[in-house]
Motif scaffolding. Structure first.
Motif, PDB file in Angstrom:
ATOM      1  N   ASP A 238       0.809  -1.221   0.000  1.00 52.79           N
ATOM      2  CA  ASP A 238       0.000   0.000   0.000  1.00 52.79           C
ATOM      3  C   ASP A 238       0.843   1.273   0.000  1.00 52.79           C
ATOM      4  O   ASP A 238       0.899   1.982   0.984  1.00 52.79           O
ATOM      5  CB  ASP A 238      -0.906  -0.017   1.237  1.00 52.79           C
ATOM      6  N   PHE A 239       1.553   1.512  -1.085  1.00 52.88           N
ATOM      7  CA  PHE A 239       2.263   2.786  -1.181  1.00 52.88           C
ATOM      8  C   PHE A 239       1.359   3.804  -1.844  1.00 52.88           C
ATOM      9  O   PHE A 239       0.592   3.473  -2.746  1.00 52.88           O
ATOM     10  CB  PHE A 239       3.537   2.648  -2.021  1.00 52.88           C
ATOM     11  N   ASP A 240       1.496   5.057  -1.410  1.00 53.10           N
ATOM     12  CA  ASP A 240       0.714   6.110  -2.060  1.00 53.10           C
ATOM     13  C   ASP A 240       1.498   6.648  -3.243  1.00 53.10           C
ATOM     14  O   ASP A 240       2.717   6.749  -3.193  1.00 53.10           O
ATOM     15  CB  ASP A 240       0.432   7.262  -1.076  1.00 53.10           C
ATOM     16  N   GLY A 241       0.783   6.971  -4.276  1.00 50.04           N
ATOM     17  CA  GLY A 241       1.407   7.631  -5.414  1.00 50.04           C
ATOM     18  C   GLY A 241       2.268   6.696  -6.244  1.00 50.04           C
ATOM     19  O   GLY A 241       2.394   5.513  -5.925  1.00 50.04           O
ATOM     20  N   PRO A 242       2.840   7.221  -7.308  1.00 48.65           N
ATOM     21  CA  PRO A 242       3.647   6.404  -8.213  1.00 48.65           C
ATOM     22  C   PRO A 242       4.924   5.932  -7.528  1.00 48.65           C
ATOM     23  O   PRO A 242       5.441   6.595  -6.627  1.00 48.65           O
ATOM     24  CB  PRO A 242       3.965   7.342  -9.378  1.00 48.65           C
ATOM     25  N   ARG A 243       5.418   4.796  -7.989  1.00 50.24           N
ATOM     26  CA  ARG A 243       6.607   4.227  -7.347  1.00 50.24           C
ATOM     27  C   ARG A 243       7.873   4.728  -8.030  1.00 50.24           C
ATOM     28  O   ARG A 243       7.883   5.035  -9.196  1.00 50.24           O
ATOM     29  CB  ARG A 243       6.519   2.713  -7.414  1.00 50.24           C
ATOM     30  N   ASP A 244       8.904   4.784  -7.206  1.00 49.66           N
ATOM     31  CA  ASP A 244      10.161   5.294  -7.716  1.00 49.66           C
ATOM     32  C   ASP A 244      11.277   4.469  -7.083  1.00 49.66           C
ATOM     33  O   ASP A 244      11.250   4.196  -5.887  1.00 49.66           O
ATOM     34  CB  ASP A 244      10.304   6.771  -7.331  1.00 49.66           C
ATOM     35  N   GLN A 245      12.221   4.057  -7.920  1.00 48.27           N
ATOM     36  CA  GLN A 245      13.271   3.154  -7.426  1.00 48.27           C
ATOM     37  C   GLN A 245      13.983   3.725  -6.203  1.00 48.27           C
ATOM     38  O   GLN A 245      14.294   2.997  -5.265  1.00 48.27           O
ATOM     39  CB  GLN A 245      14.289   2.871  -8.537  1.00 48.27           C
ATOM     40  N   LEU A 246      14.214   5.032  -6.209  1.00 45.27           N
ATOM     41  CA  LEU A 246      14.942   5.614  -5.084  1.00 45.27           C
ATOM     42  C   LEU A 246      14.060   5.833  -3.866  1.00 45.27           C
ATOM     43  O   LEU A 246      14.300   5.291  -2.788  1.00 45.27           O
ATOM     44  CB  LEU A 246      15.558   6.948  -5.511  1.00 45.27           C
ATOM     45  N   THR A 247      12.990   6.598  -4.065  1.00 42.34           N
ATOM     46  CA  THR A 247      12.211   7.015  -2.899  1.00 42.34           C
ATOM     47  C   THR A 247      11.356   5.883  -2.334  1.00 42.34           C
ATOM     48  O   THR A 247      11.277   5.712  -1.121  1.00 42.34           O
ATOM     49  CB  THR A 247      11.315   8.216  -3.240  1.00 42.34           C
ATOM     50  N   ALA A 250      13.244   3.583  -0.267  1.00 36.96           N
ATOM     51  CA  ALA A 250      13.783   4.198   0.940  1.00 36.96           C
ATOM     52  C   ALA A 250      12.720   4.380   2.025  1.00 36.96           C
ATOM     53  O   ALA A 250      13.029   4.708   3.163  1.00 36.96           O
ATOM     54  CB  ALA A 250      14.419   5.537   0.601  1.00 36.96           C
ATOM     55  N   LEU A 251      11.454   4.109   1.662  1.00 38.41           N
ATOM     56  CA  LEU A 251      10.376   4.297   2.643  1.00 38.41           C
ATOM     57  C   LEU A 251      10.492   3.310   3.802  1.00 38.41           C
ATOM     58  O   LEU A 251      10.834   2.147   3.599  1.00 38.41           O
ATOM     59  CB  LEU A 251       9.014   4.090   1.968  1.00 38.41           C
ATOM     60  N   PHE A 254       8.499   0.289   3.187  1.00 43.66           N
ATOM     61  CA  PHE A 254       9.112  -0.684   2.279  1.00 43.66           C
ATOM     62  C   PHE A 254       9.896  -1.718   3.077  1.00 43.66           C
ATOM     63  O   PHE A 254       9.718  -2.927   2.916  1.00 43.66           O
ATOM     64  CB  PHE A 254      10.047   0.040   1.294  1.00 43.66           C
ATOM     65  N   ALA A 255      10.731  -1.210   3.985  1.00 43.96           N
ATOM     66  CA  ALA A 255      11.544  -2.100   4.817  1.00 43.96           C
ATOM     67  C   ALA A 255      10.668  -3.000   5.674  1.00 43.96           C
ATOM     68  O   ALA A 255      10.929  -4.191   5.843  1.00 43.96           O
ATOM     69  CB  ALA A 255      12.472  -1.272   5.696  1.00 43.96           C
ATOM     70  N   GLN A 256       9.576  -2.404   6.175  1.00 48.21           N
ATOM     71  CA  GLN A 256       8.659  -3.135   7.045  1.00 48.21           C
ATOM     72  C   GLN A 256       8.018  -4.303   6.283  1.00 48.21           C
ATOM     73  O   GLN A 256       7.985  -5.434   6.757  1.00 48.21           O
ATOM     74  CB  GLN A 256       7.601  -2.143   7.503  1.00 48.21           C
ATOM     75  N   LEU A 257       7.525  -3.984   5.061  1.00 51.83           N
ATOM     76  CA  LEU A 257       6.890  -5.016   4.243  1.00 51.83           C
ATOM     77  C   LEU A 257       7.887  -6.105   3.866  1.00 51.83           C
ATOM     78  O   LEU A 257       7.571  -7.289   3.903  1.00 51.83           O
ATOM     79  CB  LEU A 257       6.321  -4.385   2.960  1.00 51.83           C
TER      80      LEU A 257
END
Lengths: 269, 279
Positions: A238-247, A250-251, A254-257
């Motif tokens: 469940d990420f908001d907005g478009p995905r980006d390799q960098l950002t 880095a969320l 992301f690490a949690q999932l």
């Protein structure tokens, strides 16, 4: 799977394209029956990307072959747009891991992409148009007259994706599609995959052993357990907005999932 | 995109370096033309003053060859030999590929027929000529049949091999994309097997050439083989040498023309292999 996440936005209301229910696959050997897939149930809605992850040897490739109609299903069933899969379905395209072996080296890039379109009822002009637009979409328009062996691995895989896209499948299945390219190319191809989904509203099922990739790509990650494979858990992403390799990577989420999935796989293995 | 293109560029740079390290083209072509020229010159001078009746001067042989080509009878012989060769080779290639496709794809057929094929393949094709002569007589059909049989087996066996060696991934691609029967045959199976099939044809061509000569030497009165043998038996030694020389030239030309054909058909394969070597 009824636990489709509401966080994935409107995908709940969208039609189910691929529906797998109670799928079982057993190989018959001299020593008796060996169950490979046991009672697998999940579905895939229009415009969704789902990743299947699991320890190696869980029968992920077998599952793909069953869904692609290349191997018979022992019991249970899988449907695409309501049609039961009992042979290679019309609505399905497959991208293979071995890009060097999945393109015809004697055909140019363009003709490779056009080959599956020939028996569809398209005019020659429409066929060319489709091939050209999908090559454009994967950024390979200039290579149309080249031969696969003149291209790097990542480019060959782009062509294979273009061929699948040109086929306009209801469901696109990819078998570890980026496993044998370098890391940089892999990131590019992942973004390409997301772009294709946007542009063609494609429904995509990706088998991967890369947990990061599964989190980055999908709306849902389906975790398969040890042999015989069954769905251990379905993790909504469940990420908001478009995905980006960098950002995106880095969320904290992301690490949690990633660790959540990693934990599940470790438990399953 | 740029990051993908980079390795390609360095690949070509490396390729250029490797190309430069190899012998230059003119030297290779020079050697290819030069060696035969040197051999012919050596023959010419070594035989120049020869009085040995079995080893006439090359000059005499060439003069005789020129004379012979002015006679219509000799031209008919050449036409008959080459006609038989071409017709039989083409029949053998077509039959070999068709049968090979059937045997390569059908487990039942190959199980049924393969022992027989390997039995006949083991017999040197020249040894079959007497059988055909006694069965069919001395007509031209006998020669065509002999040559066809000789060329058939290499083509047949290499086609079976080529079809069997088809890649599993390409087979799955064909099935997933629901290619029709004819698309699979002409766009996937045959092109994939083509390198092996053409190697088989090359071997078949050489076998066909040998049997062409042998079949004419066994109880035929027309054809280059027959004329060469007749010349030897009647001690017209210059004629015999002329015939042998001409057979050599035709043999060379046949392989040369076939190589041109092979390069045309397998352009993708040859280029891909070159690429692989340079990487």
């Amino acid at each position: 799977m009824t636990s489709t996440p509401s966080t994935a936005g409107h995908s709940d209301e969208r039609p189910v394209r691929l529906d797998v229910s109670g799928l079982k696959k057993t190989y018959t050997t001299k020593k008796g029956d060996v169950p490979v897939i046991d009672d697998l149930t999940f579905d895939l809605r229009q415009g969704e990307i789902a990743c299947i992850v699991g320890p190696s040897g869980t029968g992920k490739t077998t599952l793909l072959k069953c869904l692609a109609g290349l191997q018979p299903i022992t019991s249970g069933q899988a449907t695409i747009d309501g049609h039961v899969i009992d042979g290679p379905p019309e609505e399905l395209a497959l991208v293979f891991q071995e890009y060097t072996r999945s393109l015809m080296p004697w055909l140019s890039v363009e003709r490779n992409v056009e080959l599956p379109l020939r028996h569809l009822s398209l005019s020659a002009e429409e066929r060319r148009q489709r091939a050209a637009s999908s090559l454009e979409a994967v950024g390979m328009a200039e290579a149309a007259s080249k031969y696969p062996w003149q291209l790097s691995g990542g480019m060959q895989q782009r062509v294979a994706i273009a061929r699948a896209v040109a086929y306009r499948p209801g469901v696109l299945i990819m078998d570890e599609p980026f496993a044998s390219v370098d890391a940089q190319t892999r990131f590019e191809l992942e973004d390409l995959c997301l772009r294709i989904r946007e542009q063609f509203d494609m429904t995509i099922l990706v088998v991967t052993h890369d947990i990061d990739e599964s989190v980055y790509l999908s709306n849902r990650v389906i975790v398969l357990g040890q042999r015989p494979a069954k769905v251990t858990d379905v993790i909504p992403i469940d990420f908001d907005g478009p995905r980006d390799q960098l950002t995106t990577r880095a969320l904290p989420r992301f690490a949690q999932l990633r660790s959540e999935i990693f934990e599940l796989i470790r438990k399953a293995g | 995109m740029t990051t993908i293109q980079k390795p390609l560029r360095s690949r070509t740079r490396q390729a250029r370096r490797q190309r430069a390290a190899r012998s230059p083209r003119w030297l290779l072509i020079g050697a290819e033309v030069g060696l035969p020229v040197i051999l012919i010159a050596a023959w010419w001078f070594a035989s120049a003053g020869s009085t040995n009746i079995f080893f006439p001067p090359l000059q005499t042989i060439l003069a005789r060859l020129w004379q012979l080509t002015q006679t219509s009878e000799f031209l008919i012989d050449i036409g008959s030999s080459l006609g038989n060769l071409v017709a039989s080779f083409v029949i053998a290639c077509l039959l070999g590929v068709l049968l090979g496709l059937a045997l390569g794809t059908s487990r039942f057929l190959s199980w049924l027929l393969e022992p027989v094929i390997h039995f006949f393949r083991a017999i040197p094709p020249v040894a079959l000529v007497p059988i055909f002569v006694s069965l069919l007589g001395f007509e031209n059909e006998t020669r065509i049949l002999s040559i066809t049989v000789a060329a058939l087996f290499p083509v047949l066996i290499s086609t079976i091999d080529g079809v069997r060696a088809n890649d599993e991934t390409l087979d799955m691609v064909s099935r997933v994309y629901r290619l029709t029967w004819s698309e699979r045959l002409f766009e996937v199976v045959l092109p994939a097997a083509a390198p092996r099939i053409l190697s088989g044809m090359q071997v078949g061509l050489i076998a066909a050439f040998v049997v062409m000569i042998a079949s004419e030497m066994l109880g035929s009165s027309t054809g280059l083989g027959a004329k060469t043998l007749l010349a030897q038996q009647t001690f017209t030694i210059a004629d015999m040498w002329a015939g042998i020389l001409l057979l050599g030239i035709f043999g060379y030309l046949a392989t040369f023309l076939f190589e041109l054909f092979r390069r045309r058909v397998l352009r993708w394969y040859i280029a891909a292999q070159q690429q692989e070597r340079q990487l």
